[in-house]
Scaffold this motif. Sequence first.
Motif, mmCIF file in Angstrom:
data_model
loop_
_atom_site.group_PDB
_atom_site.id
_atom_site.type_symbol
_atom_site.label_atom_id
_atom_site.label_comp_id
_atom_site.label_asym_id
_atom_site.label_seq_id
_atom_site.Cartn_x
_atom_site.Cartn_y
_atom_site.Cartn_z
ATOM 1 N N ARG A 424 -2.023 -2.812 -11.350
ATOM 2 C CA ARG A 424 -1.409 -2.276 -10.779
ATOM 3 C C ARG A 424 0.476 -2.416 -10.734
ATOM 4 N NH1 ARG A 424 -5.849 -3.697 -6.312
ATOM 5 N NH2 ARG A 424 -6.236 -5.666 -7.979
ATOM 6 N N THR A 428 4.135 -0.409 -9.956
ATOM 7 C CA THR A 428 5.322 -1.249 -9.015
ATOM 8 C C THR A 428 5.997 -2.236 -9.663
ATOM 9 O OG1 THR A 428 4.611 -2.717 -8.403
ATOM 10 C CG2 THR A 428 3.966 -1.161 -6.844
ATOM 11 N N THR A 450 -1.457 -3.921 -3.055
ATOM 12 C CA THR A 450 -2.683 -3.819 -2.586
ATOM 13 C C THR A 450 -3.088 -2.401 -1.672
ATOM 14 O OG1 THR A 450 -3.566 -5.654 -1.235
ATOM 15 C CG2 THR A 450 -3.681 -5.962 -4.188
ATOM 16 N N PRO A 468 3.623 3.365 -1.522
ATOM 17 C CA PRO A 468 4.360 3.663 -0.630
ATOM 18 C C PRO A 468 5.586 2.079 -1.185
ATOM 19 C CG PRO A 468 2.274 1.997 -1.240
ATOM 20 C CD PRO A 468 2.559 3.098 -2.105
ATOM 21 N N LEU A 469 6.022 2.151 -2.635
ATOM 22 C CA LEU A 469 6.537 1.226 -2.976
ATOM 23 C C LEU A 469 8.020 2.196 -4.101
ATOM 24 C CD1 LEU A 469 5.120 -2.325 -3.203
ATOM 25 C CD2 LEU A 469 6.612 -1.280 -1.228
HETATM 26 S S1 SF4 Z 1 0.968 -1.563 -4.137
HETATM 27 FE FE1 SF4 Z 1 -0.722 -0.275 -3.376
HETATM 28 S S2 SF4 Z 1 -0.008 2.450 -3.878
HETATM 29 FE FE2 SF4 Z 1 1.405 0.760 -5.146
HETATM 30 S S3 SF4 Z 1 0.724 -0.073 -6.766
HETATM 31 FE FE3 SF4 Z 1 0.009 -1.713 -5.536
HETATM 32 S S4 SF4 Z 1 -2.646 -1.173 -5.131
HETATM 33 FE FE4 SF4 Z 1 -1.335 0.584 -6.144
#
Ligand code: SF4
Length: 489
Positions: A424, A428, A450, A468-469
């Motif tokens: 993950r 980001t 996460t 979100p990011l």
């Molecule tokens: S912050 Fe959330 S949506 Fe972004 S990569 Fe991590 S788990 Fe995925």
Amino acid sequence: MAQLVRIPTLKTTDDFRKHVASLGINLPCDDSIESGSHSPLAKPVEHVRFNGRQIGNRIAINPMEGWDGTADGNPTENTLRRWRRFGQSGAKLIWGGEAVAVSHAGRANPNQLVVAEHTRAGLAQLRAALVTEHVLAAGSDAGLLVGLQLTHSGRYCKPNSHTRAEPKILHRHPILDRRLGLSADFPLLTDGEIGGIIEDFCRAGRMAAELGFDFVDVKHCHGYLGHEFLGAHTREGKYGGSFENRTRFLREVVQGIRAVAPGLKIGVRVSAFDTVPFRPDPALSANGKLGPGIPEPFAELIPYRWGFGVDASDPTRLDLAEPIQFLSLLESLNIVLVNLTAGSPYYNPHIQRPALYPPSDGYAPPEDPLVGVARQMDAARELKRRFPNLLFVGTAYSYLQDFLPHVAQAALREDWVDSVGLGRMVLTYPEIFLDAAQGRAVQHKRICRTFSDCTTAPRNGLPSGCYPLDGHYKTSPAAVQLAAVKAKR
Ligand code: SF4
Ligand SMILES: Cc1cc2nc3c(=O)[nH]c(=O)nc-3n(C[C@H](O)[C@H](O)[C@H](O)COP(=O)(O)O)c2cc1C
């Protein structure tokens, strides 16, 4: 479970170590990150060479699909962007890019990539874009190894519609059949149909070699077909029952690929352990809020015969005896590239990808997610100790967040693993290790927390990404749809 301690509240490596100790787990953690050629992250992998070449550093990108291909299995601009970002990470081992189905019927969703004549140019473009960005980030492509992950989704096939499952199963599963609504006479894949799937893998392997990929991953994880073979204890015939029969699929695929693509390396990503499926505790789930995960009732199912790397007398516990046998088999097949993961995103996501916030089809964490990180790291350490000649990529580091570089560096230095795989976090902050290993400040605002939106979105028919990011997704029309989905919960 007591209130979880959130990682951002831990300000120093000492705080982190104290918290780890309070959980009764063992995670190595360095105080500072070394930069330059002394950095354990920057060292080449020394004990394995591929056609005389070493892998240039200890950073790997784990496969991350985006549910964003076209209906016919070609990449889109979003797919290309993701592969470019894989390249920007500076990682010298690209473990497969993402799951690419060997046939239309084997797709896990109607937007999964497919290996076929009509996608040849698209797949070539992905590899080329990744290499171009890698050269810009790392200075050259020396020591870069790029693989393609080959998959058949088995029990989780949904090739035509996000809302229509079209499972291909190898054996009855007392819990998963019920969850998928499969009747007792739902047909099993025949040995003949399995032969056809093996041919698809071989054709896909040949095309991957023609496109310049260095290796293919014959995927054996996360509940998909390869993984289901390993747990096919109750299947009759030549692909089920004994360990030899349950690994016949792998042996036949490897033999077939080597016959048609002799120069191509083969790797295996395997769920090295598993548990019985989990579900949200119904007593603690209310008003759309998911309760903590609890195991499905299994008292009637002992000895438990529906998994791989599971303790048959207590399927909430792992058992590495057969995974060890599996690694001996890989060694005897001259397969050195191994990527260790665990469980399945469909039935025990806390085992597979430790997270603070559950995706829409998950449950609240049943344990501190650091326990899940430690479980995977510990298994990798034990398997590496037993098989020093294999090259192990480790998984499930993203939950470490701000301490990811510190733990990764210590794990490499202490020989827990050969290469640290980013999942993950690459969505980001692809350059996290480059920044750390080149002495730049780590950008805390870009760290994966996460939130699981990258899983909730595809579970609701939307492309994956870090909503979100990552500004690219934050401002996309899909973000509005995702917000509506989450508001309904
Ligand atoms: S912050 Fe959330 S949506 Fe972004 S990569 Fe991590 S788990 Fe995925
Ligand atoms: C959005 C998303 C896509 C993923 N795609 C794949 C994939 O294509 N193939 C695969 O083997 N694993 C896939 N995974 C699992 C990751 O490779 C990895 O095992 C998992 O996220 C845990 O590692 P992490 O803690 O670094 O995220 C995916 C996970 C997520 C969240």
